[in-house]
Design a protein around this motif. Structure first.
Motif, PDB file in Angstrom:
ATOM      1  N   THR A   7       0.808  -1.218   0.000  1.00 62.16           N
ATOM      2  CA  THR A   7       0.000   0.000   0.000  1.00 62.16           C
ATOM      3  C   THR A   7       0.845   1.274   0.000  1.00 62.16           C
ATOM      4  O   THR A   7       0.301   2.376  -0.056  1.00 62.16           O
ATOM      5  CB  THR A   7      -0.941   0.025   1.220  1.00 62.16           C
ATOM      6  OG1 THR A   7      -0.168  -0.085   2.426  1.00 62.16           O
ATOM      7  CG2 THR A   7      -1.938  -1.118   1.151  1.00 62.16           C
ATOM      8  N   ARG A   8       2.159   1.129   0.050  1.00 64.20           N
ATOM      9  CA  ARG A   8       3.066   2.282  -0.057  1.00 64.20           C
ATOM     10  C   ARG A   8       4.322   1.844  -0.798  1.00 64.20           C
ATOM     11  O   ARG A   8       4.822   0.735  -0.603  1.00 64.20           O
ATOM     12  CB  ARG A   8       3.452   2.830   1.318  1.00 64.20           C
ATOM     13  CG  ARG A   8       2.307   3.478   2.070  1.00 64.20           C
ATOM     14  CD  ARG A   8       2.785   4.081   3.372  1.00 64.20           C
ATOM     15  NE  ARG A   8       1.689   4.658   4.131  1.00 64.20           N
ATOM     16  CZ  ARG A   8       1.806   5.225   5.330  1.00 64.20           C
ATOM     17  NH1 ARG A   8       3.011   5.271   5.902  1.00 64.20           N
ATOM     18  NH2 ARG A   8       0.765   5.723   5.945  1.00 64.20           N
ATOM     19  N   LEU A   9       4.842   2.741  -1.630  1.00 61.87           N
ATOM     20  CA  LEU A   9       6.035   2.448  -2.413  1.00 61.87           C
ATOM     21  C   LEU A   9       6.924   3.682  -2.492  1.00 61.87           C
ATOM     22  O   LEU A   9       6.428   4.799  -2.642  1.00 61.87           O
ATOM     23  CB  LEU A   9       5.669   2.027  -3.839  1.00 61.87           C
ATOM     24  CG  LEU A   9       4.916   0.715  -4.043  1.00 61.87           C
ATOM     25  CD1 LEU A   9       4.430   0.623  -5.487  1.00 61.87           C
ATOM     26  CD2 LEU A   9       5.799  -0.471  -3.697  1.00 61.87           C
ATOM     27  N   SER A  10       8.204   3.453  -2.420  1.00 55.67           N
ATOM     28  CA  SER A  10       9.189   4.480  -2.761  1.00 55.67           C
ATOM     29  C   SER A  10       9.899   4.022  -4.016  1.00 55.67           C
ATOM     30  O   SER A  10      10.387   2.884  -4.073  1.00 55.67           O
ATOM     31  CB  SER A  10      10.204   4.678  -1.630  1.00 55.67           C
ATOM     32  OG  SER A  10       9.596   5.258  -0.494  1.00 55.67           O
ATOM     33  N   PRO A  11       9.942   4.845  -5.060  1.00 55.28           N
ATOM     34  CA  PRO A  11      10.556   4.403  -6.325  1.00 55.28           C
ATOM     35  C   PRO A  11      12.022   4.042  -6.138  1.00 55.28           C
ATOM     36  O   PRO A  11      12.727   4.626  -5.308  1.00 55.28           O
ATOM     37  CB  PRO A  11      10.381   5.613  -7.246  1.00 55.28           C
ATOM     38  CG  PRO A  11      10.155   6.776  -6.339  1.00 55.28           C
ATOM     39  CD  PRO A  11       9.462   6.235  -5.127  1.00 55.28           C
ATOM     40  N   LEU A  12      12.463   3.060  -6.920  1.00 56.45           N
ATOM     41  CA  LEU A  12      13.869   2.627  -6.906  1.00 56.45           C
ATOM     42  C   LEU A  12      14.474   2.958  -8.261  1.00 56.45           C
ATOM     43  O   LEU A  12      14.349   2.175  -9.209  1.00 56.45           O
ATOM     44  CB  LEU A  12      13.970   1.127  -6.625  1.00 56.45           C
ATOM     45  CG  LEU A  12      13.526   0.661  -5.242  1.00 56.45           C
ATOM     46  CD1 LEU A  12      13.603  -0.858  -5.143  1.00 56.45           C
ATOM     47  CD2 LEU A  12      14.385   1.312  -4.154  1.00 56.45           C
ATOM     48  N   PRO A  13      15.135   4.109  -8.379  1.00 54.21           N
ATOM     49  CA  PRO A  13      15.662   4.536  -9.683  1.00 54.21           C
ATOM     50  C   PRO A  13      16.669   3.553 -10.258  1.00 54.21           C
ATOM     51  O   PRO A  13      17.402   2.886  -9.523  1.00 54.21           O
ATOM     52  CB  PRO A  13      16.320   5.885  -9.365  1.00 54.21           C
ATOM     53  CG  PRO A  13      15.685   6.348  -8.095  1.00 54.21           C
ATOM     54  CD  PRO A  13      15.394   5.097  -7.323  1.00 54.21           C
ATOM     55  N   ILE A  14      16.680   3.471 -11.595  1.00 56.61           N
ATOM     56  CA  ILE A  14      17.694   2.692 -12.297  1.00 56.61           C
ATOM     57  C   ILE A  14      18.915   3.574 -12.481  1.00 56.61           C
ATOM     58  O   ILE A  14      18.853   4.605 -13.150  1.00 56.61           O
ATOM     59  CB  ILE A  14      17.159   2.199 -13.656  1.00 56.61           C
ATOM     60  CG1 ILE A  14      16.033   1.182 -13.423  1.00 56.61           C
ATOM     61  CG2 ILE A  14      18.270   1.578 -14.492  1.00 56.61           C
ATOM     62  CD1 ILE A  14      15.368   0.699 -14.682  1.00 56.61           C
ATOM     63  N   GLU A  15      20.025   3.197 -11.874  1.00 55.04           N
ATOM     64  CA  GLU A  15      21.203   4.065 -11.836  1.00 55.04           C
ATOM     65  C   GLU A  15      22.443   3.427 -12.431  1.00 55.04           C
ATOM     66  O   GLU A  15      23.526   3.989 -12.378  1.00 55.04           O
ATOM     67  CB  GLU A  15      21.463   4.501 -10.395  1.00 55.04           C
ATOM     68  CG  GLU A  15      20.308   5.310  -9.779  1.00 55.04           C
ATOM     69  CD  GLU A  15      20.545   5.642  -8.330  1.00 55.04           C
ATOM     70  OE1 GLU A  15      21.334   4.911  -7.690  1.00 55.04           O
ATOM     71  OE2 GLU A  15      19.961   6.625  -7.831  1.00 55.04           O
TER      72      GLU A  15
END
Length: 402
Positions: free
Chosen positions: A176-184
């Motif tokens: 129900t909650r997400l923090s994006p995980l950038p592609i780096e």
């Protein structure tokens, strides 16, 4: 015709001014990554261009006859996949606008997110998954298939951010909650391939952008209440009054109120600063998962919904095996050739690299429900001829069919 330099400069200037107002976590057009650099000038922002490419793709056109939940039901008021996609796009862009995110990126992800769905919805997916595992070509997942349709089979050269959002949409997840995980990674498409492999191995995937997170939750908002409405339409439930009281108190007592409650809570709870978080409050998130449990029990796994599963499973086996045999025997008149591999929009690299079982998987995955039924009928039923005439051969009468 290419745009004039003055028009191009004015448009780019406007886009830069607009994006200057974005939230710190929003994905800028300047961050767009493609496999191949495109030199020709374009008035559209990169993600807007992706939306247009998806809209004009063959895979998108086939949304029109792919069902959502109720596959073997003649009712024009039941939601089809194309309507669901439009609802997701509308809700997600509304949320994105309030959070000052990139609406162009949101729209592109939303329009493409369900392109990998196959005939007969999630049960059809489980049938094809079992066949793929039997054939040793890996598990079948509609989110991976959506990426394959757009990136490999039609080769649209979409941005990595759009492909990632499609891969990670997973509206069935209970998160129900997400923090994006950038592609780096220095090689972002290699990292993306590793991400696909992880999803193939049943590992959960988190979107790389806040826009992808918004689409993921908007997917849930769009289907969760609409499926209740459809279930009432076909008589599986009496209506929204069948919902447990605690869910009705938290979310609402009709489709409109449930969508409104979830959408507003998503806007109010999410934050798009440097510590980006997209999601619902604790109470609403808990009620939403309770509603998912109710839907699974009373709709998706209902005996009337699942009553013809055994027949559908046999249909998938019959179609796969017949087409696989046609391909191995190089029967050029088969639909696997005439309607798929010989089509001009299939990339040459795909045809050179795909295995026979993989090609059949992709062909079936792209079928609409109606087309799948037609192919099955052609493969397993005796051919009907349009007319016949009776001729006398020698001294005996015999029927000759033409």
């Amino acid at each position: 015709m290419n745009p004039s330099e003055s028009l191009l400069d004015a448009t780019m200037g406007y886009l830069q001014e607009r994006e200057a107002l974005f939230a710190p976590a929003a994905t800028k057009s300047s961050e767009a990554i493609r496999r191949r650099v495109e030199e020709s000038p374009d008035l559209r922002a990169p993600y807007s261009r992706d939306s247009d490419r998806i809209l004009h793709s063959r895979a998108y056109a086939r949304y029109i006859d792919k069902t959502q939940v109720f596959s073997l039901l003649e009712n024009d008021h039941i939601t089809h996949r194309v309507l669901h996609v439009q609802l997701v796009s509308k809700i997600a862009r509304t949320v994105g606008r309030s959070l000052r995110l990139n609406e162009d990126l949101i729209e592109a992800i939303a329009l493409g997110h369900d392109i990998g769905h196959i005939p007969f919805g999630h049960f059809g997916e489980s049938c094809l998954d079992a066949i793929c595992r039997r054939e040793g070509i890996g598990r079948f997942r509609h989110n991976i298939q959506g990426v394959r349709f757009l990136d490999e089979i039609e080769d649209l050269n979409l941005t990595l951010q759009v492909l990632d959002g499609i891969l990670c949409h997973d509206g069935e997840s209970r998160a129900t909650r997400l923090s994006p995980l950038p592609i780096e990674d220095a090689d972002p498409f290699l990292e993306f391939k590793n991400k696909i492999d992880a999803v193939q191995s049943e590992h959960p995937a988190v979107p790389a952008t806040p826009e992808g997170c918004v689409v993921r939750f908007s997917d849930t908002i769009a289907y969760i209440a609409r499926d209740l409405r459809d279930a009432a339409e076909v008589g599986l439930i009496d209506g929204f009054s069948d919902l447990p009281e605690e869910i009705r108190e938290q979310l609402g007592t009709n489709e409109r109120d449930i969508i409104n409650t979830l959408t507003i809570d998503l806007m109010e709870t999410s934050r798009t600063g440097e510590d980006c978080l997209i999601g619902f409050s604790d109470d609403i998130g808990s009620a939403l998962n309770g509603l998912k449990t109710f839907n699974y029990r009373h709709i998706y796994e209902h005996e009337k919904t699942r009553g013809q599963d055994a027949i559908i499973r046999k249909m998938f086996l019959a179609v796969f095996e017949a087409l696989h045999e046609d391909l191995k025997e190089n029967r050029s008149e088969s639909r696997i050739f005439t309607d798929y591999l010989d089509a001009p929009w299939i990339s040459e690299s795909y045809k050179n690299e795909i295995s026979p079982a993989g090609a059949v998987r992709d062909f079936i995955a792209g079928m609409t429900d109606r087309y799948f039924e037609r192919v099955y009928t052609e493969l397993v039923l005796p051919r009907k001829f349009e007319s016949y005439r009776i001729e006398t051969i020698g001294s005996s009468d015999s029927r000759r069919y033409t």
